[in-house]
Design a protein around this motif. Structure first.
Motif, PDB file in Angstrom:
ATOM      1  N   TRP A  60       0.814  -1.068  -0.001  1.00  0.00           N
ATOM      2  CA  TRP A  60       0.006   0.026   0.141  1.00  0.00           C
ATOM      3  C   TRP A  60       1.011   1.322   0.069  1.00  0.00           C
ATOM      4  N   PHE A  61       0.747   2.039  -1.096  1.00  0.00           N
ATOM      5  CA  PHE A  61       1.797   3.149  -1.228  1.00  0.00           C
ATOM      6  C   PHE A  61       0.882   4.304  -0.874  1.00  0.00           C
ATOM      7  N   PHE A  62       0.737   5.053   0.396  1.00  0.00           N
ATOM      8  CA  PHE A  62      -0.055   6.056   0.635  1.00  0.00           C
ATOM      9  C   PHE A  62       0.557   7.604  -0.181  1.00  0.00           C
ATOM     10  N   THR A  63      -0.482   8.054  -0.516  1.00  0.00           N
ATOM     11  CA  THR A  63      -0.482   9.098  -1.474  1.00  0.00           C
ATOM     12  C   THR A  63      -0.533  10.738  -0.877  1.00  0.00           C
ATOM     13  N   ASP A  64      -1.265  10.726   0.381  1.00  0.00           N
ATOM     14  CA  ASP A  64      -1.686  11.739   1.035  1.00  0.00           C
ATOM     15  C   ASP A  64      -0.232  12.131   2.087  1.00  0.00           C
ATOM     16  N   GLY A  65       0.040  13.508   1.578  1.00  0.00           N
ATOM     17  CA  GLY A  65       1.232  14.090   2.396  1.00  0.00           C
ATOM     18  C   GLY A  65       1.267  13.683   3.996  1.00  0.00           C
ATOM     19  N   THR A  66       0.365  13.806   4.523  1.00  0.00           N
ATOM     20  CA  THR A  66       0.562  13.600   6.150  1.00  0.00           C
ATOM     21  C   THR A  66       0.748  12.214   6.570  1.00  0.00           C
ATOM     22  N   THR A  67      -0.292  11.358   5.811  1.00  0.00           N
ATOM     23  CA  THR A  67       0.063   9.860   6.173  1.00  0.00           C
ATOM     24  C   THR A  67       1.365   9.435   5.712  1.00  0.00           C
ATOM     25  N   ASP A  68       1.726   9.744   4.422  1.00  0.00           N
ATOM     26  CA  ASP A  68       3.062   9.406   3.939  1.00  0.00           C
ATOM     27  C   ASP A  68       3.971   9.664   4.578  1.00  0.00           C
ATOM     28  N   GLN A  69       3.949  10.854   5.623  1.00  0.00           N
ATOM     29  CA  GLN A  69       5.102  11.336   6.339  1.00  0.00           C
ATOM     30  C   GLN A  69       5.405  10.326   7.527  1.00  0.00           C
ATOM     31  N   PHE A  70       4.496   9.542   7.914  1.00  0.00           N
ATOM     32  CA  PHE A  70       4.737   8.552   9.034  1.00  0.00           C
ATOM     33  C   PHE A  70       4.565   7.069   8.713  1.00  0.00           C
ATOM     34  N   MET A  71       4.196   6.770   7.562  1.00  0.00           N
ATOM     35  CA  MET A  71       4.349   5.554   6.594  1.00  0.00           C
ATOM     36  C   MET A  71       5.210   5.500   5.685  1.00  0.00           C
ATOM     37  N   SER A  72       6.250   4.091   5.773  1.00  0.00           N
ATOM     38  CA  SER A  72       7.143   4.217   4.901  1.00  0.00           C
ATOM     39  C   SER A  72       6.583   3.626   3.660  1.00  0.00           C
ATOM     40  N   LYS A  73       7.558   3.883   2.467  1.00  0.00           N
ATOM     41  CA  LYS A  73       7.241   3.483   1.271  1.00  0.00           C
ATOM     42  C   LYS A  73       6.996   2.151   1.009  1.00  0.00           C
ATOM     43  N   CYS A  74       8.002   1.468   1.681  1.00  0.00           N
ATOM     44  CA  CYS A  74       8.181  -0.157   1.408  1.00  0.00           C
ATOM     45  C   CYS A  74       7.423  -0.910   2.577  1.00  0.00           C
ATOM     46  N   CYS A  75       6.718  -2.091   2.491  1.00  0.00           N
ATOM     47  CA  CYS A  75       6.450  -2.892   3.347  1.00  0.00           C
ATOM     48  C   CYS A  75       5.365  -2.594   4.191  1.00  0.00           C
ATOM     49  N   ASN A  76       4.244  -1.774   3.563  1.00  0.00           N
ATOM     50  CA  ASN A  76       2.963  -1.606   3.916  1.00  0.00           C
ATOM     51  C   ASN A  76       2.227  -2.891   3.461  1.00  0.00           C
ATOM     52  N   ILE A  77       2.281  -3.969   3.971  1.00  0.00           N
ATOM     53  CA  ILE A  77       1.907  -5.117   3.333  1.00  0.00           C
ATOM     54  C   ILE A  77       0.282  -5.223   3.599  1.00  0.00           C
ATOM     55  N   ARG A  78      -0.539  -5.442   2.530  1.00  0.00           N
ATOM     56  CA  ARG A  78      -2.065  -5.708   2.838  1.00  0.00           C
ATOM     57  C   ARG A  78      -2.068  -7.146   2.224  1.00  0.00           C
ATOM     58  N   ILE A  79      -2.759  -7.948   3.206  1.00  0.00           N
ATOM     59  CA  ILE A  79      -3.067  -9.228   2.858  1.00  0.00           C
ATOM     60  C   ILE A  79      -4.747  -9.095   2.588  1.00  0.00           C
ATOM     61  N   GLN A  80      -5.336  -9.651   1.637  1.00  0.00           N
ATOM     62  CA  GLN A  80      -6.499  -9.756   1.212  1.00  0.00           C
ATOM     63  C   GLN A  80      -7.242 -10.981   0.763  1.00  0.00           C
ATOM     64  N   SER A  81      -8.488 -11.058   0.814  1.00  0.00           N
ATOM     65  CA  SER A  81      -9.281 -12.299  -0.034  1.00  0.00           C
ATOM     66  C   SER A  81     -10.443 -11.948  -0.408  1.00  0.00           C
ATOM     67  N   ASP A  82     -11.127 -12.163  -1.779  1.00  0.00           N
ATOM     68  CA  ASP A  82     -12.234 -11.742  -2.332  1.00  0.00           C
ATOM     69  C   ASP A  82     -12.951 -13.072  -2.682  1.00  0.00           C
ATOM     70  N   PHE A  83     -14.336 -12.814  -2.478  1.00  0.00           N
ATOM     71  CA  PHE A  83     -15.260 -13.750  -3.202  1.00  0.00           C
ATOM     72  C   PHE A  83     -16.276 -13.419  -3.907  1.00  0.00           C
ATOM     73  N   GLY A  84     -16.454 -13.856  -5.179  1.00  0.00           N
ATOM     74  CA  GLY A  84     -17.355 -13.383  -6.134  1.00  0.00           C
ATOM     75  C   GLY A  84     -18.365 -14.185  -6.654  1.00  0.00           C
ATOM     76  N   VAL A  85     -19.589 -13.654  -7.244  1.00  0.00           N
ATOM     77  CA  VAL A  85     -20.276 -14.287  -7.993  1.00  0.00           C
ATOM     78  C   VAL A  85     -20.512 -13.956  -9.493  1.00  0.00           C
ATOM     79  N   LEU A  86     -20.133 -14.746 -10.441  1.00  0.00           N
ATOM     80  CA  LEU A  86     -19.793 -14.857 -11.654  1.00  0.00           C
ATOM     81  C   LEU A  86     -21.051 -14.782 -12.727  1.00  0.00           C
TER      82      LEU A  86
END
Length: 233
Positions: A60-86
C-alpha cells in the motif's frame, strides 16, 4: 475493447504519479496483446462457472502527504481475500476483506521530525466490487479485468497506549491481468475432483480514494500493487 480503453484513459488521468500511470499503461498493453492468444489444447469446461475466490498480497503506497510522512514507502503489506459471483464468466460482484498492520515512529507535532514514540496502525479494509473481465475466448491465456466499488476501512491507531479508532469510507478502481495456469491441469483433474474450472495467477494495480469523500481526518488514499492466485468454480 473500446470500453476498456476508455476506462484506461480515465484511470491514467486520475493518477498523478508518472510511475503509476506507466504501470497502468503497461498492464493494459500486455492485456490487449494477449486477448487473442489461445491456450494450449485443454479440455472443455465440464461444469458451469458461478463463483470466484482469490488470495492476494500487496504493498500500500499512501499518497496523502500527512499519512505518507509517518508510513514508509515499502512494506506496508496488505493481505486480502475476495469472493465473487460470476455471470457468463465476464461480469462479477465481489466482496473482499483484508488486513494491514504497521509499527512506525510517531511524528512530532511541533517539529515534524520523527520522535522516540512508536505507534501501531491496524487497518481492516473491506470492499464491494463490480467487475468486468475481457474473457472472450475459452482458450485465452491472458485476461485483463477492471473493478470499481466502495471501500470501508476500519482503522485502529495505538500511540503509547492512546488508542484512536473508527471507519473511513471511499471508492477504488482496479486494473489487472489474470494469466491462466491450466498447464498444470491439462487433464482437468481439478475440475473433476474438486469442481475448480480455472486457476489464474494475477497482477493488479488499485487506486483508492479513502478520505471520507474529502471530509478531512486520516487520509488512507493511495495505490496498492498486488499479486495473487484466483480460482473459478
Amino acid at each position: 475493447v473500446a470500453w476498456l480503453g476508455l476506462v484506461t484513459l480515465l484511470c491514467l488521468a486520475l493518477v498523478r504519479c508518472r510511475r503509476m500511470r506507466m504501470l497502468f499503461f503497461l498492464l493494459i498493453l500486455a492485456g490487449l496483446s494477449g486477448l487473442w492468444l489461445p491456450r494450449t489444447a485443454t479440455a472443455g469446461e465440464l461444469s458451469p462457472q458461478w463463483f470466484s475466490w482469490d488470495f492476494k498480497v500487496g504493498n500500500w503506497f499512501f499518497t496523502d502527504g500527512t499519512t505518507d510522512q509517518f508510513m514508509s514507502k515499502c512494506c506496508n503489506i496488505r493481505i486480502q481475500s475476495d469472493f465473487g459471483v460470476l455471470i457468463d464468466s465476464k461480469y462479477g460482484v465481489e466482496f473482499g476483506a483484508g488486513f494491514l498492520t504497521a509499527n512506525r515512529s510517531a511524528i512530532g507535532s511541533v517539529t515534524g521530525d520523527q520522535s522516540s514514540d512508536r505507534f501501531n496502525l491496524t487497518l481492516v479494509p473491506m470492499q464491494l466490487n463490480g467487475s468486468f473481465r475481457a474473457d472472450f475466448k475459452e482458450n485465452q491465456i491472458v485476461v485483463p479485468y477492471v473493478k470499481f466499488g466502495p471501500d470501508f476501512v476500519y482503522f485502529r491507531q495505538n500511540l503509547q497506549g492512546d488508542v484512536t479508532d473508527g471507519v473511513k469510507y471511499g471508492l477504488h478502481g482496479t486494473l489487472g491481468l489474470m494469466i491462466t495456469m491450466e498447464f498444470w491441469d491439462e487433464g482437468s483433474a481439478l475440475e473433476k475432483d474438486y469442481g475448480v474450472n480455472d486457476v489464474y495467477f494475477f497482477l493488479e494495480g488499485e487506486y483508492a480514494w479513502i478520505n471520507d469523500f474529502g471530509r478531512g481526518g486520516l487520509d488512507l488514499s493511495g495505490l496498492i500493487a498486488s499479486a495473487g492466485i484466483l480460482f473459478e468454480f
